[in-house]
Design a protein around this motif. Sequence first.
Motif, mmCIF file in Angstrom:
data_model
loop_
_atom_site.group_PDB
_atom_site.id
_atom_site.type_symbol
_atom_site.label_atom_id
_atom_site.label_comp_id
_atom_site.label_asym_id
_atom_site.label_seq_id
_atom_site.Cartn_x
_atom_site.Cartn_y
_atom_site.Cartn_z
ATOM 1 N N GLY A 131 43.148 23.246 -9.686
ATOM 2 C CA GLY A 131 44.197 23.212 -10.698
ATOM 3 C C GLY A 131 45.583 23.320 -10.085
ATOM 4 N N ASP A 132 46.549 22.613 -10.681
ATOM 5 C CA ASP A 132 47.912 22.647 -10.147
ATOM 6 C C ASP A 132 48.961 22.664 -11.252
ATOM 7 N N ARG A 133 48.568 23.126 -12.455
ATOM 8 C CA ARG A 133 49.538 23.200 -13.547
ATOM 9 C C ARG A 133 49.069 24.252 -14.553
ATOM 10 N N PRO A 134 49.994 24.816 -15.308
ATOM 11 C CA PRO A 134 49.619 25.885 -16.247
ATOM 12 C C PRO A 134 48.607 25.446 -17.293
ATOM 13 N N SER A 135 48.668 24.186 -17.710
ATOM 14 C CA SER A 135 47.781 23.728 -18.782
ATOM 15 C C SER A 135 46.323 23.664 -18.355
ATOM 16 N N THR A 136 46.071 23.541 -17.053
ATOM 17 C CA THR A 136 44.692 23.443 -16.569
ATOM 18 C C THR A 136 44.255 24.667 -15.793
ATOM 19 N N GLY A 137 45.207 25.473 -15.346
ATOM 20 C CA GLY A 137 44.893 26.595 -14.468
ATOM 21 C C GLY A 137 45.312 26.283 -13.042
ATOM 22 N N PHE A 138 45.313 27.324 -12.200
ATOM 23 C CA PHE A 138 45.754 27.168 -10.814
ATOM 24 C C PHE A 138 44.662 27.606 -9.852
ATOM 25 N N ASP A 139 44.612 26.927 -8.702
ATOM 26 C CA ASP A 139 44.006 27.561 -7.543
ATOM 27 C C ASP A 139 45.173 28.033 -6.677
ATOM 28 N N CYS A 140 44.885 28.641 -5.522
ATOM 29 C CA CYS A 140 45.971 29.286 -4.773
ATOM 30 C C CYS A 140 47.046 28.293 -4.336
ATOM 31 N N SER A 141 46.630 27.154 -3.744
ATOM 32 C CA SER A 141 47.623 26.190 -3.269
ATOM 33 C C SER A 141 48.256 25.428 -4.429
ATOM 34 N N GLY A 142 47.510 25.264 -5.545
ATOM 35 C CA GLY A 142 48.098 24.628 -6.719
ATOM 36 C C GLY A 142 49.200 25.484 -7.321
ATOM 37 N N PHE A 154 53.122 24.365 -7.415
ATOM 38 C CA PHE A 154 53.827 24.242 -8.690
ATOM 39 C C PHE A 154 55.117 25.061 -8.688
ATOM 40 N N VAL A 155 55.050 26.307 -8.188
ATOM 41 C CA VAL A 155 56.236 27.175 -8.189
ATOM 42 C C VAL A 155 57.338 26.582 -7.316
ATOM 43 N N TYR A 156 56.981 26.175 -6.113
ATOM 44 C CA TYR A 156 57.995 25.594 -5.223
ATOM 45 C C TYR A 156 58.573 24.304 -5.815
ATOM 46 N N ALA A 157 57.726 23.525 -6.521
ATOM 47 C CA ALA A 157 58.204 22.264 -7.099
ATOM 48 C C ALA A 157 59.271 22.499 -8.157
ATOM 49 N N GLN A 158 59.207 23.654 -8.862
ATOM 50 C CA GLN A 158 60.222 23.959 -9.868
ATOM 51 C C GLN A 158 61.601 24.133 -9.244
ATOM 52 N N HIS A 159 61.621 24.331 -7.925
ATOM 53 C CA HIS A 159 62.902 24.534 -7.230
ATOM 54 C C HIS A 159 63.133 23.463 -6.170
ATOM 55 N N GLY A 160 62.524 22.285 -6.389
ATOM 56 C CA GLY A 160 62.835 21.123 -5.567
ATOM 57 C C GLY A 160 62.134 21.039 -4.231
ATOM 58 N N VAL A 161 61.116 21.866 -4.011
ATOM 59 C CA VAL A 161 60.383 21.827 -2.743
ATOM 60 C C VAL A 161 59.001 21.231 -3.003
ATOM 61 N N ASP A 162 58.703 20.132 -2.333
ATOM 62 C CA ASP A 162 57.430 19.433 -2.545
ATOM 63 C C ASP A 162 56.419 19.862 -1.486
ATOM 64 N N LEU A 163 55.315 20.435 -1.929
ATOM 65 C CA LEU A 163 54.251 20.861 -1.020
ATOM 66 C C LEU A 163 52.966 20.102 -1.334
ATOM 67 N N PRO A 164 52.128 19.884 -0.332
ATOM 68 C CA PRO A 164 50.822 19.271 -0.601
ATOM 69 C C PRO A 164 49.900 20.275 -1.291
ATOM 70 N N HIS A 165 48.868 19.761 -1.922
ATOM 71 C CA HIS A 165 47.941 20.638 -2.639
ATOM 72 C C HIS A 165 46.742 20.960 -1.742
ATOM 73 N N TYR A 166 47.000 21.735 -0.711
ATOM 74 C CA TYR A 166 45.924 22.179 0.174
ATOM 75 C C TYR A 166 46.499 23.281 1.044
ATOM 76 N N SER A 167 45.849 24.429 1.066
ATOM 77 C CA SER A 167 46.417 25.598 1.738
ATOM 78 C C SER A 167 46.683 25.353 3.219
ATOM 79 N N VAL A 168 45.780 24.652 3.900
ATOM 80 C CA VAL A 168 45.974 24.386 5.332
ATOM 81 C C VAL A 168 47.215 23.529 5.554
ATOM 82 N N TYR A 169 47.375 22.479 4.728
ATOM 83 C CA TYR A 169 48.544 21.610 4.867
ATOM 84 C C TYR A 169 49.830 22.377 4.590
ATOM 85 N N GLN A 170 49.805 23.237 3.571
ATOM 86 C CA GLN A 170 51.002 24.013 3.255
ATOM 87 C C GLN A 170 51.384 24.926 4.420
ATOM 88 N N ALA A 171 50.387 25.598 4.993
ATOM 89 C CA ALA A 171 50.665 26.516 6.102
ATOM 90 C C ALA A 171 51.210 25.769 7.314
#
Length: 241
Positions: free
Chosen positions: A170-181, A185-202
């Motif tokens: 999940g990556d949005r409030p309407s469906t639920g979140f996993d950790c990387s989702g 989502f939070v970073y995207a609200q402030h203009g930062v685009d992250l991939p949806h995968y914890s390893v890629y984000q790190a």
Amino acid sequence: MQRLEERIRAVYKAGGRDQLLEILLLSGGASDFFNRLRVVATLADQDNRLVENLKESTERLNSLLADLDHEKQDELAVRSQMDRQRALIEAKLAERRQTLAAIDSQVAQIIAQERQRELEEQERLRQALARLLNGGQHYEGPLPQTDDAVLNQFIETAVTYLGIPYMWGGDRPSTGFDCSGFTRFVYAQHGVDLPHYSVYQANLGIPVELKDIQPGDLVAFGFPVRHVGIYIGNGLYVHAP
């Protein structure tokens, strides 16, 4: 003479050879004999042509019947071959469906096992990370504040979505979140685009020591990385548990 020809024709058609001979012998002279003979010969010639025509027609008919029989045999052979090929294809399709069903079952089992392992790992990491950051206590006090208004707004955004049900992928409030989702989502609200995968984000960030962590930093735990959250200051972090 016309009556004689009609009589000869009638006798000839009736098959009376003796009567024909009698008609020829009873002719009234040589001229009459030859006239009668001419009529008989003409009839015989016509019959021969009819017989030849009938023979040719019969041969053509037999040839056509033979061709039709061959075509029918060929058609039956083609149909038989098509039936065999169809049966072979259907058997292969059935075998393929069974193989795919077995693969789907194995994949579903692997996904379920991986999902369970991930949940167990995330819980272990959550507890370990909680002990490192805030002694494992659930915090309900005021939000940490910084001298940066934008950063404070970012922290408020992060805590706004706490309590959203966990949903793997999940990556949005309407469906639920996993950790990387959640972090994405939070970073995207402030203009930062992250991939949806914890390893890629790190891997996008610059690793720092725990003592050097700053509010707004991404917190990653595990090797390879299994869980991520957002540090908000005062030893606190938010995440999708």
